[in-house]
Every structure is written in C-alpha cells, then in structure tokens.
Design an enzyme around this catalytic site. Structure first.
Site, PDB file in Angstrom:
ATOM      1  N   SER A  88       2.031   7.146   1.745  1.00  0.00           N
ATOM      2  CA  SER A  88       2.967   8.133   2.292  1.00  0.00           C
ATOM      3  C   SER A  88       4.011   8.555   1.267  1.00  0.00           C
ATOM      4  CB  SER A  88       3.670   7.568   3.526  1.00  0.00           C
ATOM      5  OG  SER A  88       2.759   7.327   4.565  1.00  0.00           O
ATOM      6  N   PHE A  95       0.872  -1.178   0.000  1.00  0.00           N
ATOM      7  CA  PHE A  95       0.000   0.000   0.000  1.00  0.00           C
ATOM      8  C   PHE A  95       0.904   1.222   0.000  1.00  0.00           C
ATOM      9  CE2 PHE A  95      -2.377   3.175   2.545  1.00  0.00           C
ATOM     10  CZ  PHE A  95      -3.638   3.145   1.974  1.00  0.00           C
ATOM     11  N   GLU A 140       0.110   3.917   9.841  1.00  0.00           N
ATOM     12  CA  GLU A 140      -1.348   3.920   9.666  1.00  0.00           C
ATOM     13  C   GLU A 140      -2.025   4.971  10.555  1.00  0.00           C
ATOM     14  OE1 GLU A 140      -3.427   0.291   8.871  1.00  0.00           O
ATOM     15  OE2 GLU A 140      -1.552  -0.789   8.535  1.00  0.00           O
TER      16      GLU A 140
END
Length: 410
Positions: free
Chosen positions: A153, A150, A390
C-alpha cells in the site's frame, strides 16, 4: 497448563505430502482431524494463559508483545507452513487457520503479527525465492528472533494495488528504491520487508517488481507509529525510501512479476485474516455469553431473556459459518485447488462476522460493553480493521462476483 511445544512439528511431519493432499480433497468440514485438534488445544492453552490476560494492557500501552512473539516462534507458529528444512513447522494451511484463530482469540494484535510473518512475508519468498534467498531470508525469520513485513500500500493508491508510485531502477549490481509505503504492520520491529516498486512505468501493473529489503538499511526511514483505532499492540507506519540501495540479488521472482506475486500473496493472506476474524468474533461471543450468565435483571440472569438469546443465537451462526468458510479455503489450498473465490468469501464472512458479533456483544453488556473494564469494546475496535486490510470488504465482493460470473461463463 500449556501443552508442550515439542509436540507441534513432529506431529505434522509430512502433512503436505502428495498423499495427504489427496486426503484433503475429501476433507470433511464436519470435524477437524485429531492432529489438528491437538494443535488447537495447544494454541487455545497458550491464548488463555499467555495472551488473554495481558491483551487489554498491551492495547492500552500500545506495546508490542515481544516476549509473546518469541514464544510463538518457539512453538513454531510464526512459520506454520514453512518447510522443516528452512526452520518452519512444515504444517498445512488448515493447521495455520486453526492456530491463528485461537491466537487471535487471545489477542488480535498478536494474531496480526503472526499473520503478517506467515502469510505476507514468508509465503512469497517460499513461492518465488531462489534457494539462496530462502536460506537467507526465511531461516532467520521462523523462531521469533526476527519478523518480516509486507509493503504494498501507498499513500495514494489504496485498493488500486497496480498504481505503485514507488520506483526501483537498476544501477549496476544494485537496485535503487524511491518512494513511500503506507500502513505497514510490523513496520518498526521487522528486520526485512517485501517491497513492491515500479520498474517500468510504461507497462503499468506489469511493470511492478518485488524486492526483499533488509531493515535497517541506508536510504530507508520509518514514519511515525500510527495511533490506530484497534490492534494497538502492533506497530503500523510508513516506510520511506530515499535512494535506498539494495543488491540486485534481492529481486524476488522476475522483473515485472511483482503484481502477480502481490495478488497471489493476498489470496493466501485472506485465509489468515479470515482466521483472525473468526478468533475476534469468538472472543466477543465468549464475553457476551459469560456476562449474560452472571448479570441479573428482572430476577434472573439475562441469558434467560429471549431477546438476549436471539442475539447469542445470531452470534453463534455467524461465527460457525465464518469458521467453516475459512477452513474450506485452507483445505482447498492444501489440496492444490484454486482459492481466490473461497479465500475472498472466508475473509468477507469472517471480517463482517467479527464486527457484527462484537457490536452485539456490546449490546448484551450494555453500559459495561462501552468501558475498558471489559474487553467487548476492544474486540469491536480490533474487528474493524479486518474489513479493511488485505482487501476491503468491497474489494472482496468484487473478487467473489468476478469468480461467480466466470463460473457462469459471463
């Protein structure tokens, strides 16, 4: 002896049906359902036999646990909530939290790998993907042969997820990506990534879109593996896009829907980080309790000393409170209720419990807590990341406060 992996999927067949969602609305946090207890035992046995004995070595060698990840896939733990039709286990989120806690208790790095594949890679595709995308990018990522990652950032945006400088522009039947992503867990081993890029700068966060990017692919290179404080058995690196061309069909959801996808994915992901934090905290507490029973001072085991008992009591309260908050968030998810506040509370409580319990475990062990002969110092190093990724603890507090004020009509 580890429980048979064959038990897992049939055991929970239909766990996410409407009838069971109604049951979960009345779910009691006083005790897990019997089926979840069976899953818990299977995962605990796996953690004790396959993970805990090698976790220290994996940490020292910065080695990705490829064999153990493959076994997680065979157990159905890399796709816990993925429907059976796509090769997953078809279980509920409470089962996911229960399983991830024990895997993280055995090895926090392995728990992190499991969390990313379940929560951050598979979940958004299952929620927003087309049938063709699910068939292509889900079914091959459930059995441990492949994992995903994922990529949200960036080097310059930190907690400001809406400030994506990575861009995607349409070019005929393709999208062309440019920019870089930072702190990508599973960066080296993953074979696909969910990537967020700006498609319309004028719309700011509403101009961000999500894409499924295969790995390897021309125009995508990897930065160095980061030498991290903890979870050292995971690879963390930059993804660098230089005119990276992907098919137009790899757009996930609709154009401009990326920020919404990211925020909803992180909501669900915080249940996983809550479970990871509880697992680390439990491992640290286990270490402290066992050591205090064998270490003698002043003529008796130190667990007879009131100051040590006080620390153990505080640990137990933190672990149990974090676990119950995590279970509640998972149960709300299964019931189809809003989870933003509950998931943020679970992550905040569990991550700070992990750090606090690991810190106090080192105190109980004294000098032995500061050396690598014992796992206490590793638990502390592993715990710290749970307060950062997260969504930092500071962000969780903002999320919770926002929900509280809204509840009060303010």
């Amino acid at each position: 002896m580890m429980s048979s992996p064959i038990i897992l999927r049939p055991l929970f067949l239909g766990a996410r049906t409407s009838a069971n969602r109604a049951r979960l609305r009345n779910f009691s946090l006083a005790a897990l359902p019997d089926t979840h207890k069976m899953l818990q035992k299977t995962c605990a046995d796996f953690a004790d036999s396959e993970l805990a004995p090698i976790a220290g070595q994996l940490d020292r060698e910065h080695r990705y646990p490829a064999e153990q990840v493959k076994k997680l896939g065979e157990l159905g733990l890399l796709a816990v909530t993925t429907p059976l039709e796509y090769g997953g286990s078809g279980l509920d989120y409470l089962a996911y939290a229960v399983a991830l806690e024990d895997i993280s208790r055995g090895c926090a790095s392995t728990g992190g790998i499991m969390s990313v594949n379940n929560s951050l890679y598979l979940a958004p595709i299952l929620r927003y993907g087309t049938p063709a995308q699910k068939e292509r990018w889900v079914t091959e990522f459930t059995n441990g042969d492949r994992v995903g990652c994922f990529a949200l950032s960036e080097p310059g945006n930190g907690s400001d997820a809406g400030a994506a400088s990575t861009t995607a522009r349409r070019d005929g039947d393709h999208w062309i990506l440019n920019g870089s992503k930072m702190w990508i867990t599973n960066g080296y081993e993953s074979e696909a990534a969910i990537v967020f890029a700006t498609t319309d700068k004028a719309k700011k966060h509403k101009g961000i879109s999500a894409f499924i990017v295969p790995k390897p692919v021309d125009g995508l290179s990897l930065g160095k593996k980061e030498d991290k404080m903890g979870i050292k058995a995971t690879s963390t690196c930059q993804l660098i896009f230089e005119d990276c061309r992907i098919p137009k069909e790899n757009l996930l959801g609709e154009i401009g829907q990326g920020f919404k996808i990211a925020m909803q994915t992180l909501d669900v992901g915080r249940i996983g980080i809550g479970a990871q934090g509880v697992g680390i905290a439990q491992a640290a507490m286990d270490c402290a309790v066992r050591y205090s029973a064998t270490r003698e001072a002043f003529g008796s085991p130190i667990n007879r000393l009131q100051l040590v008992q006080s620390k153990l009591a505080d640990m137990a309260v933190l672990v149990e409170a974090a676990r119950l908050l995590t279970y509640k968030a998972a149960a709300l998810m299964d019931a189809g209720d809003p989870i933003t506040k509950a998931a943020a509370m679970a992550k905040l409580a569990a991550s700070e419990a992990a750090t606090s319990v690991a810190h106090q475990a080192i105190q109980v062990l004294g000098g032995m807590g500061y050396v690598t002969d014992m796992p206490a110092e590793r638990h502390y190093r592993d715990a710290r990341i749970t307060e950062i990724y997260e969504g930092t603890s500071e962000i969780q507090r903002l999320v919770i406060a926002g929900c509280v004020l809204k509840e009060y009509g303010l």
